[in-house]
Design an enzyme around this catalytic site. Structure first.
Site, PDB file in Angstrom:
ATOM      1  N   GLU A 112      81.252 -26.204  11.738  1.00  0.00           N
ATOM      2  CA  GLU A 112      82.229 -25.473  10.937  1.00  0.00           C
ATOM      3  C   GLU A 112      83.608 -26.125  11.004  1.00  0.00           C
ATOM      4  O   GLU A 112      84.352 -26.118  10.018  1.00  0.00           O
ATOM      5  CB  GLU A 112      82.326 -24.008  11.360  1.00  0.00           C
ATOM      6  CG  GLU A 112      83.215 -23.224  10.434  1.00  0.00           C
ATOM      7  CD  GLU A 112      83.072 -21.721  10.524  1.00  0.00           C
ATOM      8  OE1 GLU A 112      83.925 -21.039   9.911  1.00  0.00           O
ATOM      9  OE2 GLU A 112      82.143 -21.226  11.176  1.00  0.00           O
ATOM     10  N   GLY A 120      85.703 -20.255   5.993  1.00  0.00           N
ATOM     11  CA  GLY A 120      84.253 -20.291   6.087  1.00  0.00           C
ATOM     12  C   GLY A 120      83.675 -18.928   5.735  1.00  0.00           C
ATOM     13  O   GLY A 120      84.164 -17.905   6.213  1.00  0.00           O
ATOM     14  N   HIS A 170      68.727 -26.046  15.229  1.00  0.00           N
ATOM     15  CA  HIS A 170      68.822 -26.910  16.408  1.00  0.00           C
ATOM     16  C   HIS A 170      67.449 -27.548  16.618  1.00  0.00           C
ATOM     17  O   HIS A 170      66.472 -26.842  16.871  1.00  0.00           O
ATOM     18  CB  HIS A 170      69.237 -26.094  17.634  1.00  0.00           C
ATOM     19  CG  HIS A 170      70.470 -25.280  17.393  1.00  0.00           C
ATOM     20  ND1 HIS A 170      71.720 -25.835  17.266  1.00  0.00           N
ATOM     21  CD2 HIS A 170      70.633 -23.949  17.207  1.00  0.00           C
ATOM     22  CE1 HIS A 170      72.609 -24.883  17.040  1.00  0.00           C
ATOM     23  NE2 HIS A 170      71.970 -23.734  16.991  1.00  0.00           N
ATOM     24  N   VAL A 171      67.364 -28.867  16.478  1.00  0.00           N
ATOM     25  CA  VAL A 171      66.065 -29.537  16.525  1.00  0.00           C
ATOM     26  C   VAL A 171      65.823 -30.331  17.811  1.00  0.00           C
ATOM     27  O   VAL A 171      64.683 -30.694  18.099  1.00  0.00           O
ATOM     28  CB  VAL A 171      65.854 -30.447  15.286  1.00  0.00           C
ATOM     29  CG1 VAL A 171      65.831 -29.622  14.023  1.00  0.00           C
ATOM     30  CG2 VAL A 171      66.925 -31.520  15.198  1.00  0.00           C
ATOM     31  N   ARG A 172      66.866 -30.589  18.589  1.00  0.00           N
ATOM     32  CA  ARG A 172      66.696 -31.349  19.825  1.00  0.00           C
ATOM     33  C   ARG A 172      67.823 -30.998  20.778  1.00  0.00           C
ATOM     34  O   ARG A 172      68.977 -30.966  20.394  1.00  0.00           O
ATOM     35  CB  ARG A 172      66.712 -32.851  19.506  1.00  0.00           C
ATOM     36  CG  ARG A 172      66.575 -33.746  20.737  1.00  0.00           C
ATOM     37  CD  ARG A 172      66.508 -35.232  20.378  1.00  0.00           C
ATOM     38  NE  ARG A 172      65.146 -35.547  19.946  1.00  0.00           N
ATOM     39  CZ  ARG A 172      64.786 -35.845  18.700  1.00  0.00           C
ATOM     40  NH1 ARG A 172      65.678 -35.898  17.744  1.00  0.00           N
ATOM     41  NH2 ARG A 172      63.542 -36.117  18.403  1.00  0.00           N
ATOM     42  N   GLY A 223      83.331 -26.846  -6.102  1.00  0.00           N
ATOM     43  CA  GLY A 223      83.693 -26.056  -7.269  1.00  0.00           C
ATOM     44  C   GLY A 223      85.139 -25.621  -7.154  1.00  0.00           C
ATOM     45  O   GLY A 223      85.845 -26.013  -6.224  1.00  0.00           O
TER      46      GLY A 223
END
Length: 149
Positions: free
Chosen positions: A73, A93, A100-102, A119
């Site tokens: 972010e 935001g 989270h893959v690793r 935009g």
């Protein structure tokens, strides 16, 4: 209120991406500063940074997923601000998701945020985090809304 060291709209158009990144480093009083985020490249279409694992761990010793999300972010927000006339507009935001893959145990993570959609009132960023070996550790998407002051 925008941090006093944040680049002006004029500087965004005249400074190199590396010089912009240097201006963004160490903005005291920000979460990015507390997390140790160090910007290395900044343009209205792409933002890159590093964050240390040390000081950003969860109790089991791995990099905290919340730190990953905060890094994602931070890059999307900074990138969004680089697309605005900061005298007339702000970016906030409104949505973020991360997969989270690793896990990461030591060193630092690198993050690259790429502007996926621009935009008039919405900017969407894709953010990829990777470890010191270049392996993907987290994939995120952040949407920022543009609001007139």
């Amino acid at each position: 209120m925008l941090h006093p060291r944040f680049p002006t709209p004029q500087e965004v158009t005249t400074l190199s991406p590396e010089a912009l990144a240097a201006r963004l480093g160490g903005l005291e009083g920000t979460l990015g500063h507390k997390l140790g985020i160090r910007f290395t490249y900044a343009s209205p279409q792409r933002v890159e940074a590093h964050m240390p694992v040390e000081g950003n761990r969860q109790p089991a010793g791995r990099l905290h997923g919340g730190a990953n999300v905060a890094l994602a972010e931070e890059l999307a927000s900074v990138g969004s601000w680089l697309n605005l006339d900061t005298e007339r507009q702000v970016a906030v935001g409104v949505d973020i998701n991360a997969t989270h893959v690793r896990g990461v145990l030591e060193g630092s993570v690198s993050a690259v945020a790429t502007l996926a959609y621009r935009g008039r009132s919405t900017l969407v960023w894709q953010i990829e985090l990777s470890d010191g070996r270049g392996k993907t550790t987290c994939l995120a998407r952040c949407t920022c809304a543009v609001i007139n002051r």
